[in-house]
Design a protein around this motif. Structure first.
Motif, PDB file in Angstrom:
ATOM      1  N   MET A   1      17.894  -6.679   9.626  1.00  0.00           N
ATOM      2  CA  MET A   1      18.046  -5.933   8.380  1.00  0.00           C
ATOM      3  C   MET A   1      16.683  -5.228   8.415  1.00  0.00           C
ATOM      4  O   MET A   1      15.410  -6.099   8.524  1.00  0.00           O
ATOM      5  N   SER A   2      16.586  -3.735   8.031  1.00  0.00           N
ATOM      6  CA  SER A   2      15.264  -3.498   7.921  1.00  0.00           C
ATOM      7  C   SER A   2      14.852  -3.649   6.771  1.00  0.00           C
ATOM      8  O   SER A   2      15.446  -3.905   5.590  1.00  0.00           O
ATOM      9  N   LYS A   3      13.278  -3.692   6.422  1.00  0.00           N
ATOM     10  CA  LYS A   3      12.530  -3.748   5.219  1.00  0.00           C
ATOM     11  C   LYS A   3      12.723  -2.649   4.507  1.00  0.00           C
ATOM     12  O   LYS A   3      12.780  -1.278   5.049  1.00  0.00           O
ATOM     13  N   ARG A   4      12.842  -2.479   3.145  1.00  0.00           N
ATOM     14  CA  ARG A   4      12.776  -1.456   2.234  1.00  0.00           C
ATOM     15  C   ARG A   4      11.888  -1.285   1.471  1.00  0.00           C
ATOM     16  O   ARG A   4      11.387  -2.269   0.986  1.00  0.00           O
ATOM     17  N   ILE A   5      11.115   0.013   1.411  1.00  0.00           N
ATOM     18  CA  ILE A   5      10.210   0.111   0.432  1.00  0.00           C
ATOM     19  C   ILE A   5      10.575   1.454  -0.572  1.00  0.00           C
ATOM     20  O   ILE A   5      11.104   2.328   0.300  1.00  0.00           O
ATOM     21  N   LEU A   6      10.293   1.335  -1.827  1.00  0.00           N
ATOM     22  CA  LEU A   6      10.391   2.470  -2.558  1.00  0.00           C
ATOM     23  C   LEU A   6       9.137   2.957  -3.416  1.00  0.00           C
ATOM     24  O   LEU A   6       8.156   2.076  -3.634  1.00  0.00           O
ATOM     25  N   ILE A   7       8.765   4.005  -3.217  1.00  0.00           N
ATOM     26  CA  ILE A   7       7.595   4.694  -3.527  1.00  0.00           C
ATOM     27  C   ILE A   7       7.630   5.657  -4.633  1.00  0.00           C
ATOM     28  O   ILE A   7       8.349   6.602  -4.441  1.00  0.00           O
ATOM     29  N   PHE A   8       7.051   5.523  -5.676  1.00  0.00           N
ATOM     30  CA  PHE A   8       7.151   6.469  -6.759  1.00  0.00           C
ATOM     31  C   PHE A   8       5.777   7.049  -6.888  1.00  0.00           C
ATOM     32  O   PHE A   8       4.711   6.487  -7.107  1.00  0.00           O
ATOM     33  N   ASP A   9       5.980   8.480  -6.625  1.00  0.00           N
ATOM     34  CA  ASP A   9       4.629   9.192  -6.661  1.00  0.00           C
ATOM     35  C   ASP A   9       4.978  10.805  -6.704  1.00  0.00           C
ATOM     36  O   ASP A   9       6.066  11.172  -6.067  1.00  0.00           O
ATOM     37  N   ASP A  10       4.587  11.423  -7.570  1.00  0.00           N
ATOM     38  CA  ASP A  10       4.864  12.963  -7.838  1.00  0.00           C
ATOM     39  C   ASP A  10       3.960  13.629  -6.650  1.00  0.00           C
ATOM     40  O   ASP A  10       4.383  14.924  -6.913  1.00  0.00           O
ATOM     41  N   ASP A  11       2.983  13.308  -6.033  1.00  0.00           N
ATOM     42  CA  ASP A  11       2.340  13.957  -4.902  1.00  0.00           C
ATOM     43  C   ASP A  11       3.010  14.136  -3.544  1.00  0.00           C
ATOM     44  O   ASP A  11       3.141  13.011  -2.901  1.00  0.00           O
ATOM     45  N   VAL A  12       3.610  14.941  -3.254  1.00  0.00           N
ATOM     46  CA  VAL A  12       4.479  15.345  -2.192  1.00  0.00           C
ATOM     47  C   VAL A  12       3.740  14.819  -0.647  1.00  0.00           C
ATOM     48  O   VAL A  12       4.425  14.507   0.162  1.00  0.00           O
ATOM     49  N   ASP A  13       2.413  15.227  -0.815  1.00  0.00           N
ATOM     50  CA  ASP A  13       1.683  14.832   0.271  1.00  0.00           C
ATOM     51  C   ASP A  13       1.429  13.482   0.587  1.00  0.00           C
ATOM     52  O   ASP A  13       1.726  12.686   1.902  1.00  0.00           O
ATOM     53  N   ILE A  14       1.459  12.786  -0.546  1.00  0.00           N
ATOM     54  CA  ILE A  14       1.083  11.024  -0.225  1.00  0.00           C
ATOM     55  C   ILE A  14       2.392  10.566   0.194  1.00  0.00           C
ATOM     56  O   ILE A  14       2.669   9.589   1.049  1.00  0.00           O
ATOM     57  N   LEU A  15       3.622  10.966  -0.482  1.00  0.00           N
ATOM     58  CA  LEU A  15       4.887  10.693  -0.149  1.00  0.00           C
ATOM     59  C   LEU A  15       5.256  10.816   1.118  1.00  0.00           C
ATOM     60  O   LEU A  15       5.718  10.088   2.040  1.00  0.00           O
ATOM     61  N   SER A  16       4.783  11.977   1.901  1.00  0.00           N
ATOM     62  CA  SER A  16       5.032  12.473   3.268  1.00  0.00           C
ATOM     63  C   SER A  16       4.372  11.295   4.190  1.00  0.00           C
ATOM     64  O   SER A  16       4.973  10.997   5.269  1.00  0.00           O
ATOM     65  N   ILE A  17       3.034  11.160   3.765  1.00  0.00           N
ATOM     66  CA  ILE A  17       2.047  10.463   4.718  1.00  0.00           C
ATOM     67  C   ILE A  17       2.570   9.101   4.660  1.00  0.00           C
ATOM     68  O   ILE A  17       2.709   8.473   5.919  1.00  0.00           O
ATOM     69  N   CYS A  18       2.928   8.460   3.657  1.00  0.00           N
ATOM     70  CA  CYS A  18       3.380   7.058   3.620  1.00  0.00           C
ATOM     71  C   CYS A  18       4.762   6.934   4.227  1.00  0.00           C
ATOM     72  O   CYS A  18       4.805   6.044   4.630  1.00  0.00           O
ATOM     73  N   THR A  19       5.706   8.102   3.770  1.00  0.00           N
ATOM     74  CA  THR A  19       6.840   7.846   4.537  1.00  0.00           C
ATOM     75  C   THR A  19       6.675   7.667   6.319  1.00  0.00           C
ATOM     76  O   THR A  19       7.307   6.878   6.632  1.00  0.00           O
ATOM     77  N   TYR A  20       5.947   8.945   6.686  1.00  0.00           N
ATOM     78  CA  TYR A  20       5.700   8.783   8.059  1.00  0.00           C
ATOM     79  C   TYR A  20       5.091   7.547   8.673  1.00  0.00           C
ATOM     80  O   TYR A  20       5.626   6.894   9.636  1.00  0.00           O
TER      81      TYR A  20
END
Length: 126
Positions: free
Chosen positions: A1-20
């Motif tokens: 089972m994969s680990k799940r992380i939920l990121i709350f941020d309105d900065d799309v750059d931060i979301l993109s970098i963290c997601t990648y």
């Protein structure tokens, strides 16, 4: 089972970098640019870790984190508070977050704080 992380941020750059970065490490990453219906969002995703921005619309990270931590079935999910605010430590404490991460952060710091939270997380109750 994969680990799940939920990121709350309105900065799309931060979301993109963290997601990648986190997907490269095998995480299943979920993101939200706001914290509307936060308890329902968290319940539907069932994350192992939450990253919470201080300036997240609409209520802000403090109230959003307090909402999560006030729910019996959600309060054990580690919340990492993150912000560029110079008072991040006291904001994280006020919110009831488990730890904090200052922005800008380097990717090694992000990985280390997530690993520490996973290690320190109490086992799920049966």
């Amino acid at each position: 089972m994969s680990k799940r992380i939920l990121i709350f941020d309105d900065d799309v750059d931060i979301l993109s970098i963290c997601t990648y970065i986190l997907e490269e490490q095998g995480w299943e990453v979920f993101t939200s640019p706001h914290c509307n219906n936060i308890d329902a969002t968290v319940r539907s995703i069932k994350p192992d870790i939450i990253l919470m921005d201080n300036w997240i619309p609409d209520t802000g990270g403090i109230i959003a984190t307090q909402t999560i931590k006030s729910q019996e079935d959600l309060k054990e999910i580690p919340v990492i508070y993150f912000s560029a605010n110079n008072d991040i430590q006291s904001l994280a404490k006020q919110a009831g977050a488990d730890t904090y991460l200052e922005k800008p952060f380097d990717l090694t710091e992000l990985e280390l704080v997530i690993e520490k939270m996973l290690r320190d997380k109490p086992p799920a109750s049966a």
